[in-house]
Design a protein around this motif. Structure first.
Motif, mmCIF file in Angstrom:
data_model
loop_
_atom_site.group_PDB
_atom_site.id
_atom_site.type_symbol
_atom_site.label_atom_id
_atom_site.label_comp_id
_atom_site.label_asym_id
_atom_site.label_seq_id
_atom_site.Cartn_x
_atom_site.Cartn_y
_atom_site.Cartn_z
ATOM 1 N N VAL A 163 0.839 -1.205 0.000
ATOM 2 C CA VAL A 163 0.000 0.000 0.000
ATOM 3 C C VAL A 163 0.870 1.251 0.000
ATOM 4 N N GLY A 164 1.923 1.252 0.800
ATOM 5 C CA GLY A 164 2.841 2.393 0.833
ATOM 6 C C GLY A 164 3.461 2.661 -0.521
ATOM 7 N N ASN A 165 3.822 1.602 -1.234
ATOM 8 C CA ASN A 165 4.415 1.764 -2.564
ATOM 9 C C ASN A 165 3.385 2.233 -3.593
ATOM 10 N N LEU A 166 2.151 1.748 -3.479
ATOM 11 C CA LEU A 166 1.106 2.221 -4.390
ATOM 12 C C LEU A 166 0.815 3.702 -4.170
ATOM 13 N N ILE A 167 0.822 4.140 -2.912
ATOM 14 C CA ILE A 167 0.645 5.561 -2.615
ATOM 15 C C ILE A 167 1.776 6.369 -3.249
ATOM 16 N N ALA A 168 3.007 5.844 -3.141
ATOM 17 C CA ALA A 168 4.165 6.540 -3.715
ATOM 18 C C ALA A 168 4.037 6.646 -5.232
ATOM 19 N N ILE A 169 3.592 5.578 -5.889
ATOM 20 C CA ILE A 169 3.423 5.610 -7.347
ATOM 21 C C ILE A 169 2.368 6.630 -7.737
ATOM 22 N N LEU A 170 1.225 6.610 -7.029
ATOM 23 C CA LEU A 170 0.125 7.522 -7.353
ATOM 24 C C LEU A 170 0.546 8.979 -7.189
ATOM 25 N N ILE A 171 1.153 9.309 -6.058
ATOM 26 C CA ILE A 171 1.529 10.700 -5.793
ATOM 27 C C ILE A 171 2.615 11.163 -6.768
ATOM 28 N N THR A 172 3.629 10.333 -6.971
ATOM 29 C CA THR A 172 4.737 10.730 -7.841
ATOM 30 C C THR A 172 4.277 10.923 -9.277
ATOM 31 N N TYR A 173 3.495 9.982 -9.794
ATOM 32 C CA TYR A 173 3.017 10.092 -11.178
ATOM 33 C C TYR A 173 2.105 11.306 -11.338
ATOM 34 N N THR A 174 1.249 11.551 -10.346
ATOM 35 C CA THR A 174 0.356 12.705 -10.405
ATOM 36 C C THR A 174 1.144 14.008 -10.416
ATOM 37 N N MET A 175 2.193 14.083 -9.599
ATOM 38 C CA MET A 175 3.013 15.294 -9.564
ATOM 39 C C MET A 175 3.785 15.485 -10.872
ATOM 40 N N VAL A 176 4.255 14.384 -11.461
ATOM 41 C CA VAL A 176 4.937 14.490 -12.761
ATOM 42 C C VAL A 176 3.964 15.002 -13.817
ATOM 43 N N LEU A 177 2.744 14.470 -13.806
ATOM 44 C CA LEU A 177 1.733 14.928 -14.765
ATOM 45 C C LEU A 177 1.400 16.400 -14.543
ATOM 46 N N TRP A 227 3.312 18.740 -13.220
ATOM 47 C CA TRP A 227 4.403 19.608 -13.655
ATOM 48 C C TRP A 227 4.507 19.642 -15.179
ATOM 49 N N THR A 228 4.217 18.521 -15.835
ATOM 50 C CA THR A 228 4.207 18.494 -17.300
ATOM 51 C C THR A 228 3.142 19.446 -17.839
ATOM 52 N N ASN A 229 1.951 19.398 -17.236
ATOM 53 C CA ASN A 229 0.876 20.302 -17.649
ATOM 54 C C ASN A 229 1.240 21.758 -17.406
ATOM 55 N N TYR A 230 1.809 22.057 -16.236
ATOM 56 C CA TYR A 230 2.167 23.437 -15.916
ATOM 57 C C TYR A 230 3.274 23.935 -16.853
ATOM 58 N N ASN A 231 4.223 23.080 -17.144
ATOM 59 C CA ASN A 231 5.298 23.440 -18.060
ATOM 60 C C ASN A 231 4.751 23.769 -19.448
ATOM 61 N N TYR A 232 3.723 23.018 -19.874
ATOM 62 C CA TYR A 232 3.103 23.294 -21.179
ATOM 63 C C TYR A 232 2.305 24.585 -21.140
ATOM 64 N N GLU A 233 1.741 24.900 -19.976
ATOM 65 C CA GLU A 233 1.053 26.185 -19.815
ATOM 66 C C GLU A 233 2.038 27.344 -20.001
ATOM 67 N N LEU A 234 3.262 27.174 -19.509
ATOM 68 C CA LEU A 234 4.283 28.203 -19.695
ATOM 69 C C LEU A 234 4.604 28.383 -21.180
ATOM 70 N N THR A 235 4.530 27.289 -21.941
ATOM 71 C CA THR A 235 4.805 27.347 -23.381
ATOM 72 C C THR A 235 3.673 28.029 -24.139
ATOM 73 N N THR A 236 2.430 27.827 -23.681
ATOM 74 C CA THR A 236 1.257 28.324 -24.418
ATOM 75 C C THR A 236 0.646 29.573 -23.802
ATOM 76 N N ASN A 237 1.319 30.144 -22.800
ATOM 77 C CA ASN A 237 0.809 31.344 -22.118
ATOM 78 C C ASN A 237 -0.540 31.076 -21.447
ATOM 79 N N PHE A 238 -0.645 29.928 -20.794
ATOM 80 C CA PHE A 238 -1.806 29.559 -19.978
ATOM 81 C C PHE A 238 -3.116 29.592 -20.778
ATOM 82 N N GLN A 239 -3.078 28.916 -21.935
ATOM 83 C CA GLN A 239 -4.291 28.773 -22.739
ATOM 84 C C GLN A 239 -4.960 27.424 -22.516
ATOM 85 N N HIS A 240 -4.439 26.664 -21.562
ATOM 86 C CA HIS A 240 -5.042 25.383 -21.141
ATOM 87 C C HIS A 240 -5.176 24.404 -22.307
ATOM 88 N N ILE A 241 -4.090 24.269 -23.066
ATOM 89 C CA ILE A 241 -4.059 23.332 -24.194
ATOM 90 C C ILE A 241 -3.520 21.986 -23.707
#
Length: 370
Positions: A319-333, A335-349
């Motif tokens: 369970v501890g490892n599943l929590i780690a996978i869920l949180i880490t993957y969600t945070m990576v996603l 940051w990927t979304n936020y980084n793309y917002e920086l590229t598109t000037n926050f047009q939510h693409i």
């Protein structure tokens, strides 16, 4: 659908066309191609036994293939729940939550590589959970390696999940090295799995390994492999021009100066609510229901979170490892979304809830567990 038909014309990687350039799917020998290749084999077989098959009939058959992938995903989600939850009703509740997720159901009827990716990720997480539960180390390790290596050959976004799972797998080996029997009892199934894993890892290295060596990245940019004129044919270039993307990606200093949302503000005020809307609706970028329903879902998740906090106890290793996978993957996603917002000037693409689906089985399993 076009790419599936395009791959059906050859056993290997087909050449670029104006359409592949338009779709941004050029030079598929340098990108994950497995889903299109498999669909190509399906269509080639259909043409062999039914030469007069129409485009519409081909499309319907590929949609049915997608449903088959999603059904298998549901099966592996159920099996993951059995590894974590003791209650038999709990296993069924996890399946009920997954099959009641409207975007998952809607996506399952479309010709989309997401269905195949979800299957690979659900299966890989299940086999890793069995490893972490101390069950049959070699067969389950080869199982998760085969599934996740298949996923990375389908879409590069599986790479972060593969990295997280690989790290946890290594930690498990180090921690339990005295209990693991490192001399397996070889049989034909284990030998087949080993050969399959070696083949899949070899294919991954032939794509991503070569790309890292030659282009200094997991995938090359269009300008590194094609002319500027060819790259300008891409729909993504046309979208960037139409939406007037900034010439340079915004920095965090630009965010402050231009009063754009910082990462914490973006997460609290937009991202979480957007994920709910784009998971519990039938389109990635639209919602077809009253906003009140989103409020109900948010309240439901908040109650589950409070229950988990109020009744918190030290989780089991798996369970501890599943929590780690869920949180880490969600945070990576995130940051990927936020980084793309920086590229598109926050047009939510390209902010879509379906990108969370590889770990949504973990989310529902942990919710029912707590």
């Amino acid at each position: 659908f076009y790419m599936s038909q395009h791959f059906s014309t050859t056993l290997g990687i087909p050449p670029d066309t104006d359409t592949t350039l338009y779709l941004g799917l050029e030079n598929m020998d340098r990108k994950p191609f497995l889903y299109y290749w498999l669909n190509g084999r399906v269509l080639a077989f259909l043409w062999l036994i039914w030469p007069a098959i129409s485009d519409w009939q081909q499309l319907v058959f590929l949609r049915l293939t997608s449903i088959f992938y999603s059904v298998l995903s549901i099966v592996f989600c159920y099996k993951l729940a059995k590894e974590v939850i003791k209650s038999h009703w709990g296993h069924l509740l996890v399946v009920f939550m997954l099959t009641s997720t409207l975007m998952f159901v809607f996506l399952s009827g479309g010709v989309s590589y997401d269905n195949f990716i979800n299957l690979c990720c659900f299966a890989g997480i299940y086999y890793l959970a069995r490893v972490l539960n101390g069950k049959s180390f070699f067969s389950n390790s080869l199982g998760w390696l085969a599934c996740i290596a298949t996923g990375t050959l389908t879409k590069i976004t599986v790479m972060p999940l593969a990295a997280i799972m690989g790290l946890l797998w290594l930690i498990y080996i180090v921690k339990n090295r005295h209990q693991i029997h490192f001399r397996p009892d070889w049989n034909w199934k284990l030998i087949f799995l080993l050969i399959l894993v070696i083949l899949l890892i070899g294919l991954n290295l032939s794509i991503f390994g070569v790309n890292l060596f030659k282009y200094k990245g997991l995938t090359p940019t269009c300008n590194e492999i094609l002319t500027k004129e060819q790259c300008n044919l891409s729909i993504f270039v046309a979208r960037a021009k139409a939406l007037n993307y900034p010439e340079k990606k915004l920095t965090l200093l630009d965010v402050i100066k231009k009063h754009k949302p910082d990462p914490l503000e973006y997460m609290a005020n937009y991202w979480f609510a957007s994920m709910f809307m784009r998971i519990y609706g039938i389109m990635g970028h639209r919602a077809y229901y009253p906003d009140l329903i989103i409020t109900i879902y948010c309240l439901f998740y908040f109650i589950v979170f409070l229950a988990a906090v109020c009744h918190w106890k030290k989780p089991t290793f798996v369970v501890g490892n599943l929590i780690a996978i869920l949180i880490t993957y969600t945070m990576v996603l995130f940051w990927t979304n936020y980084n793309y917002e920086l590229t598109t000037n926050f047009q939510h693409i390209a902010i879509q809830g379906r990108y969370l689906f590889p770990v949504i089985g973990i989310l529902y399993t942990l919710m029912v567990y707590h």
